[in-house]
Design an enzyme around this catalytic site. Structure first.
Site, PDB file in Angstrom:
ATOM      1  N   ARG A 237      15.279  39.915 -27.713  1.00 17.22           N
ATOM      2  CA  ARG A 237      16.659  40.235 -28.066  1.00 17.22           C
ATOM      3  C   ARG A 237      17.294  40.980 -26.907  1.00 17.22           C
ATOM      4  NH1 ARG A 237      16.132  36.818 -31.213  1.00 17.22           N
ATOM      5  NH2 ARG A 237      16.485  36.828 -33.486  1.00 17.22           N
ATOM      6  N   HIS A 285      20.202  31.035 -25.492  1.00 20.55           N
ATOM      7  CA  HIS A 285      19.353  31.332 -26.643  1.00 20.55           C
ATOM      8  C   HIS A 285      18.649  30.066 -27.158  1.00 20.55           C
ATOM      9  CE1 HIS A 285      18.850  34.393 -30.140  1.00 20.55           C
ATOM     10  NE2 HIS A 285      17.774  33.634 -30.021  1.00 20.55           N
TER      11      HIS A 285
END
Length: 322
Positions: A237, A285
């Site tokens: 993250r 991502h």
């Protein structure tokens, strides 16, 4: 029979794909979107399947017992459920959260870690820069056994990545919150051992979950423990890394290159300096996307077991955040 709520922030096409698969795999269950449910059905619902939901959309479901996420990352839900638990009436049961545990997801992450480790090991960023300058200049390249790759995070995804790296001959170590024992791997744990690990790392791979403890963990103080020129991969993250500190370390040459797949705010805004930094590779991502087919089967199996036995699958520890 009480319906199962499907709560999401997906495109219409993705929503339809999930609903069709889940209904096919759970033919005896009624799976509904919140907007399709009556007030009585909302109150009767004890199980929800969620795909990156807005946590506020769970609020009307006051009788939920557990939530099955179709994502592996659940930090947003953890925070929301912690807040909800804090405001619940005394004696009211806390909602349990089940994250997706999918061997296919772990394999996909292992492939991504290996691919981008090879990218950095084999000097691909430098050769891309040389091509832009029309420069022909072979660079020295160490054999894999001489390259020290450290993986932060030794959960299912981390262990899968570690095994892949070992199979390809890399010298591998890992770091985790609690002690681990993995064959062929030097394992470190606890904050006091993290600097010792970093001192000899060539490529650092971050797979840590985002928790209160890991937010901003990789800051200038820690990253300076790496040898000069070490390279970084972040597939966990964005908030685990202090981006401002990272840019300064890249500018100074202390960090040689960074591969970033995750960001504090996504999509990454066009004005971010990360986009144009010559020592950063940006990914949208995509290191380990959920495989809808395999994930839907796992979710359906979890719900079928619960309906038949009352047993909820292993749940997230809301205190730890994973």
């Amino acid at each position: 029979m009480a319906p199962i709520a499907f709560i999401h922030r997906l495109s219409v096409a993705e929503q339809r794909q999930w609903l069709a698969l889940l209904q096919q795999l759970l033919p005896n269950q009624v799976i509904l979107l919140p907007e399709m449910m009556s007030a009585e059905q909302v109150q009767a619902t004890t199980v929800a399947i969620v795909a990156n939901p807005n946590p506020a959309d769970l609020v009307p479901f006051s009788n939920l017992l557990w939530v099955q996420s179709v994502w592996a990352g659940v930090e947003g839900l953890v925070s929301a459920l912690q807040d909800r638990r804090a405001t619940q009436a005394a004696g009211q049961g806390a909602i349990k959260l089940v994250r997706l545990t999918d061997p296919q997801l772990a394999q996909t992450m292992a492939e991504a870690v290996l691919a981008w480790t090879l990218y950095l090991h084999r000097n691909m960023p430098e050769y891309a820069a040389q091509q832009a300058r029309k420069q022909w200049s072979p660079l020295p390249c160490a054999v894999a056994s001489e390259v020290h790759v450290a993986v932060l995070g030794a959960g299912e995804l981390g262990v899968s990545a570690i095994r892949s790296l070992l199979q390809h001959g890399y010298k591998v170590s890992c770091w985790s919150r609690s002690a681990k024992h993995l064959e062929g791997v030097t394992c470190y744990h606890g904050l006091t051992q993290l600097p010792k690990l970093l001192q000899s790392v060539d490529i650092l791979v971050n797979l840590l979950p985002l928790t209160v403890e890991t937010e901003g963990l990789l800051n200038a103080s820690l990253l300076k423990q790496l040898p000069r020129g070490a390279k970084l991969i972040n597939f966990s993250r964005g908030a685990v890394i202090n981006a401002t500190d990272l840019i300064k370390l890249l500018d100074s040459g202390h960090i040689g290159h960074a591969v970033l797949d995750v960001f504090t705010s996504e999509p990454l805004v066009a004005t971010s300096p990360l986009w144009t930094h010559p020592k950063i590779s940006i990914l949208p991502h995509i290191s380990a996307p959920t495989n809808v087919d395999s994930a839907a089967r796992i979710v359906a199996a979890n719900i079928a077991v619960y309906q038949n036995t009352g047993v909820i699958p292993p749940t997230v520890n809301l205190e730890r955040g994973y």
